[in-house]
Design a protein around this motif. Structure first.
Motif, PDB file in Angstrom:
ATOM      1  N   PHE A 154      -2.299  -5.782   0.026  1.00 44.26           N
ATOM      2  CA  PHE A 154      -2.919  -5.981   1.234  1.00 44.26           C
ATOM      3  C   PHE A 154      -4.174  -5.574   1.332  1.00 44.26           C
ATOM      4  O   PHE A 154      -5.066  -5.588   2.624  1.00 44.26           O
ATOM      5  CB  PHE A 154      -2.000  -5.476   2.387  1.00 44.26           C
ATOM      6  CG  PHE A 154      -0.650  -5.968   2.856  1.00 44.26           C
ATOM      7  CD1 PHE A 154      -0.632  -7.196   3.197  1.00 44.26           C
ATOM      8  CD2 PHE A 154       0.266  -5.602   2.392  1.00 44.26           C
ATOM      9  CE1 PHE A 154       0.553  -7.947   3.732  1.00 44.26           C
ATOM     10  CE2 PHE A 154       1.605  -6.137   2.325  1.00 44.26           C
ATOM     11  CZ  PHE A 154       1.825  -7.145   3.264  1.00 44.26           C
ATOM     12  N   SER A 155      -4.740  -5.166   0.278  1.00 41.96           N
ATOM     13  CA  SER A 155      -6.246  -4.660   0.162  1.00 41.96           C
ATOM     14  C   SER A 155      -7.068  -5.895   0.824  1.00 41.96           C
ATOM     15  O   SER A 155      -6.801  -7.079   0.250  1.00 41.96           O
ATOM     16  CB  SER A 155      -6.620  -4.393  -1.069  1.00 41.96           C
ATOM     17  OG  SER A 155      -8.108  -3.974  -1.212  1.00 41.96           O
ATOM     18  N   PRO A 156      -8.219  -5.858   1.726  1.00 45.75           N
ATOM     19  CA  PRO A 156      -8.740  -4.509   2.026  1.00 45.75           C
ATOM     20  C   PRO A 156      -8.026  -3.783   3.457  1.00 45.75           C
ATOM     21  O   PRO A 156      -8.718  -2.981   4.356  1.00 45.75           O
ATOM     22  CB  PRO A 156     -10.301  -4.713   2.259  1.00 45.75           C
ATOM     23  CG  PRO A 156     -10.059  -6.303   2.761  1.00 45.75           C
ATOM     24  CD  PRO A 156      -8.969  -6.871   2.071  1.00 45.75           C
ATOM     25  N   ILE A 157      -6.897  -4.647   3.827  1.00 46.98           N
ATOM     26  CA  ILE A 157      -6.186  -4.102   5.176  1.00 46.98           C
ATOM     27  C   ILE A 157      -5.824  -2.618   5.045  1.00 46.98           C
ATOM     28  O   ILE A 157      -5.230  -2.428   4.008  1.00 46.98           O
ATOM     29  CB  ILE A 157      -5.504  -4.992   5.787  1.00 46.98           C
ATOM     30  CG1 ILE A 157      -5.766  -6.441   5.959  1.00 46.98           C
ATOM     31  CG2 ILE A 157      -4.400  -4.490   6.775  1.00 46.98           C
ATOM     32  CD1 ILE A 157      -4.898  -7.430   6.309  1.00 46.98           C
ATOM     33  N   ARG A 158      -5.829  -1.735   6.229  1.00 49.62           N
ATOM     34  CA  ARG A 158      -5.516  -0.542   5.933  1.00 49.62           C
ATOM     35  C   ARG A 158      -3.832  -0.473   5.911  1.00 49.62           C
ATOM     36  O   ARG A 158      -3.203  -1.282   6.940  1.00 49.62           O
ATOM     37  CB  ARG A 158      -5.816   0.310   7.152  1.00 49.62           C
ATOM     38  CG  ARG A 158      -5.512   1.754   7.275  1.00 49.62           C
ATOM     39  CD  ARG A 158      -6.170   2.389   8.385  1.00 49.62           C
ATOM     40  NE  ARG A 158      -5.698   3.974   8.362  1.00 49.62           N
ATOM     41  CZ  ARG A 158      -6.076   4.874   9.079  1.00 49.62           C
ATOM     42  NH1 ARG A 158      -6.625   4.172  10.413  1.00 49.62           N
ATOM     43  NH2 ARG A 158      -5.846   6.178   9.047  1.00 49.62           N
ATOM     44  N   VAL A 159      -3.460   0.308   5.147  1.00 52.31           N
ATOM     45  CA  VAL A 159      -1.977   0.424   4.897  1.00 52.31           C
ATOM     46  C   VAL A 159      -1.558   1.786   5.138  1.00 52.31           C
ATOM     47  O   VAL A 159      -2.159   3.014   4.514  1.00 52.31           O
ATOM     48  CB  VAL A 159      -1.350   0.053   3.760  1.00 52.31           C
ATOM     49  CG1 VAL A 159       0.151   0.072   3.705  1.00 52.31           C
ATOM     50  CG2 VAL A 159      -1.532  -1.378   3.417  1.00 52.31           C
ATOM     51  N   ILE A 160      -0.460   2.387   6.104  1.00 47.97           N
ATOM     52  CA  ILE A 160      -0.207   3.732   6.197  1.00 47.97           C
ATOM     53  C   ILE A 160       1.408   3.681   6.057  1.00 47.97           C
ATOM     54  O   ILE A 160       1.935   2.810   6.175  1.00 47.97           O
ATOM     55  CB  ILE A 160      -0.301   4.118   7.577  1.00 47.97           C
ATOM     56  CG1 ILE A 160       0.075   3.604   8.785  1.00 47.97           C
ATOM     57  CG2 ILE A 160      -2.050   4.216   7.733  1.00 47.97           C
ATOM     58  CD1 ILE A 160       0.047   4.144   9.971  1.00 47.97           C
ATOM     59  N   ASP A 161       1.922   5.051   5.756  1.00 50.66           N
ATOM     60  CA  ASP A 161       3.196   5.226   5.267  1.00 50.66           C
ATOM     61  C   ASP A 161       3.800   5.861   6.564  1.00 50.66           C
ATOM     62  O   ASP A 161       3.319   6.428   7.417  1.00 50.66           O
ATOM     63  CB  ASP A 161       3.288   6.044   4.072  1.00 50.66           C
ATOM     64  CG  ASP A 161       4.513   5.651   2.998  1.00 50.66           C
ATOM     65  OD1 ASP A 161       5.130   4.515   3.592  1.00 50.66           O
ATOM     66  OD2 ASP A 161       4.547   6.266   1.930  1.00 50.66           O
ATOM     67  N   SER A 162       5.180   5.564   6.623  1.00 47.33           N
ATOM     68  CA  SER A 162       5.996   6.007   7.694  1.00 47.33           C
ATOM     69  C   SER A 162       7.384   6.325   7.121  1.00 47.33           C
ATOM     70  O   SER A 162       7.703   5.789   5.990  1.00 47.33           O
ATOM     71  CB  SER A 162       6.079   5.238   9.006  1.00 47.33           C
ATOM     72  OG  SER A 162       6.780   5.707   9.746  1.00 47.33           O
ATOM     73  N   GLU A 163       8.219   7.127   7.966  1.00 45.76           N
ATOM     74  CA  GLU A 163       9.678   7.553   7.455  1.00 45.76           C
ATOM     75  C   GLU A 163      10.616   6.291   7.139  1.00 45.76           C
ATOM     76  O   GLU A 163      10.344   5.276   7.964  1.00 45.76           O
ATOM     77  CB  GLU A 163      10.253   8.363   8.516  1.00 45.76           C
ATOM     78  CG  GLU A 163      11.544   8.989   8.083  1.00 45.76           C
ATOM     79  CD  GLU A 163      12.127   9.852   9.013  1.00 45.76           C
ATOM     80  OE1 GLU A 163      13.373  10.096   8.920  1.00 45.76           O
ATOM     81  OE2 GLU A 163      11.233  10.415   9.463  1.00 45.76           O
ATOM     82  N   TRP A 164      11.329   6.253   6.427  1.00 43.99           N
ATOM     83  CA  TRP A 164      12.036   5.001   5.902  1.00 43.99           C
ATOM     84  C   TRP A 164      13.000   4.900   7.160  1.00 43.99           C
ATOM     85  O   TRP A 164      13.787   5.760   7.387  1.00 43.99           O
ATOM     86  CB  TRP A 164      12.995   5.497   4.707  1.00 43.99           C
ATOM     87  CG  TRP A 164      13.811   4.395   4.157  1.00 43.99           C
ATOM     88  CD1 TRP A 164      13.466   3.540   3.234  1.00 43.99           C
ATOM     89  CD2 TRP A 164      14.934   3.896   4.406  1.00 43.99           C
ATOM     90  NE1 TRP A 164      14.459   2.394   3.021  1.00 43.99           N
ATOM     91  CE2 TRP A 164      15.464   2.869   3.736  1.00 43.99           C
ATOM     92  CE3 TRP A 164      15.973   4.653   5.487  1.00 43.99           C
ATOM     93  CZ2 TRP A 164      16.656   2.428   3.989  1.00 43.99           C
ATOM     94  CZ3 TRP A 164      17.323   4.030   5.480  1.00 43.99           C
ATOM     95  CH2 TRP A 164      17.661   2.953   4.745  1.00 43.99           C
ATOM     96  N   GLY A 165      13.074   3.735   7.534  1.00 48.66           N
ATOM     97  CA  GLY A 165      14.029   2.960   8.444  1.00 48.66           C
ATOM     98  C   GLY A 165      13.886   3.356  10.174  1.00 48.66           C
ATOM     99  O   GLY A 165      14.358   2.768  10.847  1.00 48.66           O
ATOM    100  N   CYS A 166      13.017   4.406  10.581  1.00 51.31           N
ATOM    101  CA  CYS A 166      12.803   4.762  12.032  1.00 51.31           C
ATOM    102  C   CYS A 166      11.566   3.707  12.234  1.00 51.31           C
ATOM    103  O   CYS A 166      10.498   4.157  11.961  1.00 51.31           O
ATOM    104  CB  CYS A 166      12.588   6.056  12.028  1.00 51.31           C
ATOM    105  SG  CYS A 166      12.389   6.771  13.626  1.00 51.31           S
ATOM    106  N   VAL A 167      12.047   2.834  13.079  1.00 54.50           N
ATOM    107  CA  VAL A 167      10.932   1.769  13.319  1.00 54.50           C
ATOM    108  C   VAL A 167      10.074   2.120  14.511  1.00 54.50           C
ATOM    109  O   VAL A 167       9.093   2.216  14.534  1.00 54.50           O
ATOM    110  CB  VAL A 167      11.436   0.513  14.070  1.00 54.50           C
ATOM    111  CG1 VAL A 167      10.692  -0.456  14.620  1.00 54.50           C
ATOM    112  CG2 VAL A 167      12.347  -0.263  12.692  1.00 54.50           C
ATOM    113  N   GLY A 168      10.662   3.093  15.611  1.00 53.73           N
ATOM    114  CA  GLY A 168       9.918   3.739  16.582  1.00 53.73           C
ATOM    115  C   GLY A 168       8.787   4.738  16.085  1.00 53.73           C
ATOM    116  O   GLY A 168       7.734   4.673  16.631  1.00 53.73           O
TER     117      GLY A 168
END
Length: 398
Positions: A154-168
């Motif tokens: 997805f470069s150059p769009i910013r991608v961040i990580d989040s906990e697996w499975g928790c959509v909220g």
């Protein structure tokens, strides 16, 4: 154009295993079940597409030409858009995307499994609309792919990580990372198709008294759990769900305790708690019926992920696969326990909202849910079991 409407779910799953891609640097070869293609598919054949039916194995071989991989994939996407009468998405080179310095809206897309669809269809749709240069795009990895893979894809769009499975939790992470004052949250299986969607949503959300606007606000029915003693609740859906940053902070943000479902219902009720309205707005959009749910709970197959990313699977096939995936979930006792406990958690958190929608007997509903809660235990106290359930219920096809 028509397709075979008598395909069974078992046939669908067997057919999906036959999906095969190969790119030799000059051509994109795609095997698809013949039943997936329209009867009159020859009417949409273009000069850059060859179609060969292989009756001996009930497959069709499609060959797409192009000067590079991007153009070959675009030719395939254009072909299937014509097949299924879907919106034609213009070709887009993401490398040319430049994040705005002063965006009027941040679009936060949570990816569960469906990265190919987001890359090839959803993002080009968002960025081909009018005033798209005023959109800040943020991709939130909900733990399904490696952050290294998504950064590259997805470069150059910013991608961040989040906990697996928790959509909220993923939605809130995206909100925290965004910079615009108006936030639009999207699933990874939908897209606005109206050329003026951005301006329409921007103007509407600024009206006083509106907390959330959404293209689709479904009436959430409590059903058999509470014998319909609570009226349908307004349930905004994230395709897209739009809220101002100020109102999101006012209602306390996305509840990060929701693991499976109910996060949008919870935010909708939190909005009603603060005497703000949840409004539906009519803009053109396309929702592909839970593509991530199919990949996560029914069949995890690289060919299917690629096919979704080209729009190659007809809408009625996607719908039946989604129903099969949801049926699999609903037959799980652990899944039912999770659903009841999540619902209990939501209802006890928003008494003002329930009073506002005119519930006749919330105490009776809560009493029933409490008995189920006491019998089954709280899912919030069994997070490890919940994670194991979510991982083990899926079927992986090779």
């Amino acid at each position: 154009m028509q397709i075979n409407t008598e395909i069974t779910i078992n046939h669908l799953l067997q057919s999906i295993k036959s999906i095969y891609f190969q790119d030799d640097g000059k051509h994109l070869y795609l095997h698809l079940p013949s039943s997936f293609l329209p009867v009159s598919s020859s009417s949409v054949i273009a000069s850059d597409v060859d179609l060969e039916h292989q009756n001996n194995n009930n497959l069709s071989l499609l060959t797409f030409r192009g000067i590079d991989a991007l153009s070959r994939y675009y030719n395939a996407q254009l072909y299937f858009s014509r097949c299924w009468n879907r919106p034609i998405i213009p070709f887009l080179d993401l490398n040319k995307y430049q994040p705005p310095t002063d965006p009027i809206m941040s679009c936060i897309i949570v990816i569960n499994e469906n990265d190919k669809y987001v890359r090839n269809i959803q993002l080009p749709s968002l960025l081909s609309q009018q005033n798209s240069n005023l959109i800040e795009l943020i991709i939130v990895n909900n733990g399904s792919r490696s952050i290294e893979y998504l950064n590259k894809a997805f470069s150059p769009i910013r991608v961040i990580d989040s906990e697996w499975g928790c959509v909220g939790r993923a939605y809130q992470a995206g909100a925290d990372a965004s910079s615009a004052e108006i936030l639009a949250f999207l699933h990874d299986d939908c897209m606005p198709t109206d050329q003026n969607w951005l301006v329409t949503l921007f103007k509407t959300i600024q009206n006083n008294g509106i907390g959330i606007i959404s293209q689709h606000v479904i009436p959430f029915q409590l059903g058999y759990i509470c014998d319909h003693i609570i009226p349908p609740l307004p349930h905004a859906k994230a395709y897209p769900l739009v809220i101002t940053r100020a109102n999101l902070e006012l209602v306390g943000g996305w509840d990060i305790n929701h693991f499976i479902g109910f996060e949008e219902l919870d935010l909708s009720l939190a909005t009603l708690d603060h005497s703000l309205d949840v409004r539906q707005i009519e803009i053109g959009f396309l929702h592909e019926s839970g593509l991530s749910t199919i990949l996560k709970y029914l069949v995890n197959h690289s060919g299917l992920r690629e096919a979704f990313g080209l729009g190659a699977i007809p809408a009625d096939v996607i719908s039946r696969l989604h129903k099969a995936a949801m049926s699999k979930l609903s037959k799980s006792e652990v899944g039912r326990i999770i659903t009841r406990d999540q619902l209990r958690y939501v209802l006890q958190s928003h008494p003002k909202a329930l009073e506002r929608v005119g519930t006749r007997n919330v105490h009776s509903a809560m009493s029933k849910l409490k008995k189920l809660y006491q019998r089954d235990g709280s899912i919030l106290d069994r997070r490890s079991e919940m994670v194991d359930f979510d991982r083990n219920i899926s079927i992986t096809s090779t």
